[in-house]
Design a protein around this motif. Structure first.
Motif, PDB file in Angstrom:
ATOM      1  N   THR A  72       0.840  -1.195   0.000  1.00 52.15           N
ATOM      2  CA  THR A  72       0.000   0.000   0.000  1.00 52.15           C
ATOM      3  C   THR A  72       0.876   1.246   0.000  1.00 52.15           C
ATOM      4  N   LYS A  73       0.283   2.355  -0.375  1.00 51.86           N
ATOM      5  CA  LYS A  73       0.984   3.642  -0.276  1.00 51.86           C
ATOM      6  C   LYS A  73       1.047   4.093   1.174  1.00 51.86           C
ATOM      7  N   TRP A  74       0.025   3.744   1.960  1.00 55.57           N
ATOM      8  CA  TRP A  74      -0.029   4.111   3.367  1.00 55.57           C
ATOM      9  C   TRP A  74      -0.911   3.113   4.092  1.00 55.57           C
ATOM     10  N   SER A  75      -0.462   2.629   5.220  1.00 57.62           N
ATOM     11  CA  SER A  75      -1.215   1.684   6.030  1.00 57.62           C
ATOM     12  C   SER A  75      -1.225   2.209   7.455  1.00 57.62           C
ATOM     13  N   TYR A  76      -2.429   2.313   8.049  1.00 59.77           N
ATOM     14  CA  TYR A  76      -2.534   2.946   9.357  1.00 59.77           C
ATOM     15  C   TYR A  76      -3.594   2.269  10.207  1.00 59.77           C
ATOM     16  N   GLY A  77      -3.338   2.146  11.487  1.00 61.43           N
ATOM     17  CA  GLY A  77      -4.292   1.610  12.446  1.00 61.43           C
ATOM     18  C   GLY A  77      -4.849   2.721  13.309  1.00 61.43           C
ATOM     19  N   ILE A  78      -6.159   2.883  13.331  1.00 57.45           N
ATOM     20  CA  ILE A  78      -6.821   3.914  14.124  1.00 57.45           C
ATOM     21  C   ILE A  78      -6.585   3.632  15.610  1.00 57.45           C
ATOM     22  N   LYS A  79      -6.272   4.674  16.358  1.00 52.67           N
ATOM     23  CA  LYS A  79      -6.044   4.545  17.801  1.00 52.67           C
ATOM     24  C   LYS A  79      -7.136   5.230  18.620  1.00 52.67           C
ATOM     25  N   SER A  80      -7.947   6.062  17.973  1.00 53.36           N
ATOM     26  CA  SER A  80      -9.074   6.738  18.625  1.00 53.36           C
ATOM     27  C   SER A  80     -10.086   7.090  17.543  1.00 53.36           C
ATOM     28  N   ALA A  81     -11.358   6.977  17.870  1.00 52.23           N
ATOM     29  CA  ALA A  81     -12.389   7.343  16.894  1.00 52.23           C
ATOM     30  C   ALA A  81     -12.279   8.811  16.510  1.00 52.23           C
ATOM     31  N   ALA A  82     -11.722   9.626  17.386  1.00 50.17           N
ATOM     32  CA  ALA A  82     -11.601  11.060  17.115  1.00 50.17           C
ATOM     33  C   ALA A  82     -10.664  11.352  15.949  1.00 50.17           C
ATOM     34  N   GLU A  83      -9.732  10.463  15.671  1.00 51.50           N
ATOM     35  CA  GLU A  83      -8.823  10.717  14.564  1.00 51.50           C
ATOM     36  C   GLU A  83      -9.374  10.230  13.224  1.00 51.50           C
ATOM     37  N   LEU A  84     -10.501   9.551  13.251  1.00 54.96           N
ATOM     38  CA  LEU A  84     -11.078   8.995  12.021  1.00 54.96           C
ATOM     39  C   LEU A  84     -11.336  10.038  10.932  1.00 54.96           C
ATOM     40  N   PRO A  85     -11.936  11.201  11.216  1.00 53.66           N
ATOM     41  CA  PRO A  85     -12.133  12.189  10.139  1.00 53.66           C
ATOM     42  C   PRO A  85     -10.811  12.649   9.506  1.00 53.66           C
ATOM     43  N   PHE A  86      -9.779  12.812  10.323  1.00 56.32           N
ATOM     44  CA  PHE A  86      -8.480  13.249   9.809  1.00 56.32           C
ATOM     45  C   PHE A  86      -7.822  12.148   8.987  1.00 56.32           C
ATOM     46  N   VAL A  87      -7.891  10.923   9.496  1.00 58.09           N
ATOM     47  CA  VAL A  87      -7.279   9.788   8.807  1.00 58.09           C
ATOM     48  C   VAL A  87      -7.963   9.533   7.464  1.00 58.09           C
ATOM     49  N   MET A  88      -9.293   9.588   7.440  1.00 59.24           N
ATOM     50  CA  MET A  88     -10.000   9.338   6.182  1.00 59.24           C
ATOM     51  C   MET A  88      -9.696  10.418   5.151  1.00 59.24           C
ATOM     52  N   ASP A  89      -9.637  11.663   5.580  1.00 55.68           N
ATOM     53  CA  ASP A  89      -9.283  12.749   4.664  1.00 55.68           C
ATOM     54  C   ASP A  89      -7.902  12.505   4.063  1.00 55.68           C
ATOM     55  N   TYR A  90      -6.953  12.173   4.913  1.00 51.97           N
ATOM     56  CA  TYR A  90      -5.591  11.930   4.445  1.00 51.97           C
ATOM     57  C   TYR A  90      -5.509  10.668   3.581  1.00 51.97           C
TER      58      TYR A  90
ATOM     59  N   GLY B  70      -2.866   4.719  -5.860  1.00 52.44           N
ATOM     60  CA  GLY B  70      -2.612   3.404  -5.287  1.00 52.44           C
ATOM     61  C   GLY B  70      -3.471   3.166  -4.065  1.00 52.44           C
ATOM     62  N   PRO B  71      -3.362   1.958  -3.498  1.00 52.87           N
ATOM     63  CA  PRO B  71      -4.200   1.590  -2.362  1.00 52.87           C
ATOM     64  C   PRO B  71      -3.693   2.157  -1.038  1.00 52.87           C
ATOM     65  N   VAL B  72      -4.649   2.412  -0.150  1.00 46.44           N
ATOM     66  CA  VAL B  72      -4.393   2.859   1.219  1.00 46.44           C
ATOM     67  C   VAL B  72      -5.207   1.942   2.127  1.00 46.44           C
ATOM     68  N   PHE B  73      -4.618   1.553   3.252  1.00 45.28           N
ATOM     69  CA  PHE B  73      -5.272   0.635   4.182  1.00 45.28           C
ATOM     70  C   PHE B  73      -5.483   1.318   5.521  1.00 45.28           C
ATOM     71  N   VAL B  74      -6.706   1.216   6.060  1.00 44.56           N
ATOM     72  CA  VAL B  74      -7.028   1.773   7.377  1.00 44.56           C
ATOM     73  C   VAL B  74      -7.644   0.653   8.212  1.00 44.56           C
ATOM     74  N   ASP B  75      -7.036   0.373   9.347  1.00 42.44           N
ATOM     75  CA  ASP B  75      -7.483  -0.681  10.254  1.00 42.44           C
ATOM     76  C   ASP B  75      -8.360  -0.076  11.348  1.00 42.44           C
TER      77      ASP B  75
END
Length: 145
Positions: free
Chosen positions: A50-68, A79-84
């Motif tokens: 993937t171009k970026w793979s990230y695991g969410i650590k708090s629901a509060a960061e979800l809007p920022f992570v999805m935007d990025y 390319g693909p991006v993975f969010v856990d």
């Protein structure tokens, strides 16, 4: 969980073919031990494909992570991006107070040496007004000459 192993080939195909996609995957709760039922090291397994793979650590960061995530998937060579998404964070209630608490405590000033997924920056508008903005993503210092 372990179903993420079924994603490795499609993610690699997307990486090779330049297909922008954001993949969300469920995971065992953040409080679960690594040998818990339905736990898999999804972020580590998907990093090479993937171009970026990230695991969410708090629901509060979800809007920022999805935007990025969508920015990374479409910017440059697509390319693909993975969010856990761990199960307990999927059920966490997202409120303005939780987001404010997250931005106040977890988003660092850009002058810090520890640059995370998001950082706080001070900028100036054309009319001279100064404002604070949240900068998403990681700074690539390896390209500096």
């Amino acid at each position: 969980g372990p179903g993420v192993t079924n994603l490795i080939t499609p993610l690699q195909d997307g990486m090779c073919d330049g297909v922008p996609m954001v993949v969300l995957c469920g995971q065992a709760a953040t409080t679960a031990p690594e040998d818990a039922f339905q736990f898999a090291p999804a972020v580590e397994m998907t990093k090479p494909c993937t171009k970026w793979s990230y695991g969410i650590k708090s629901a509060a960061e979800l809007p920022f992570v999805m935007d990025y995530a969508f920015y990374v998937a479409r910017n440059g060579r697509p390319g693909p991006v993975f969010v856990d998404l761990p199960k307990d964070l999927q059920n966490q209630v997202l409120s303005p107070e939780l987001i404010q608490s997250y931005t106040d405590t977890k988003i660092l000033d850009t002058h810090s040496d520890d640059v995370g997924m998001a950082s706080l920056m001070t900028a100036m508008r054309d009319n001279g007004d100064i404002f604070k903005a949240i900068r998403l993503g990681y700074e690539d210092t390896s390209r500096e000459s």
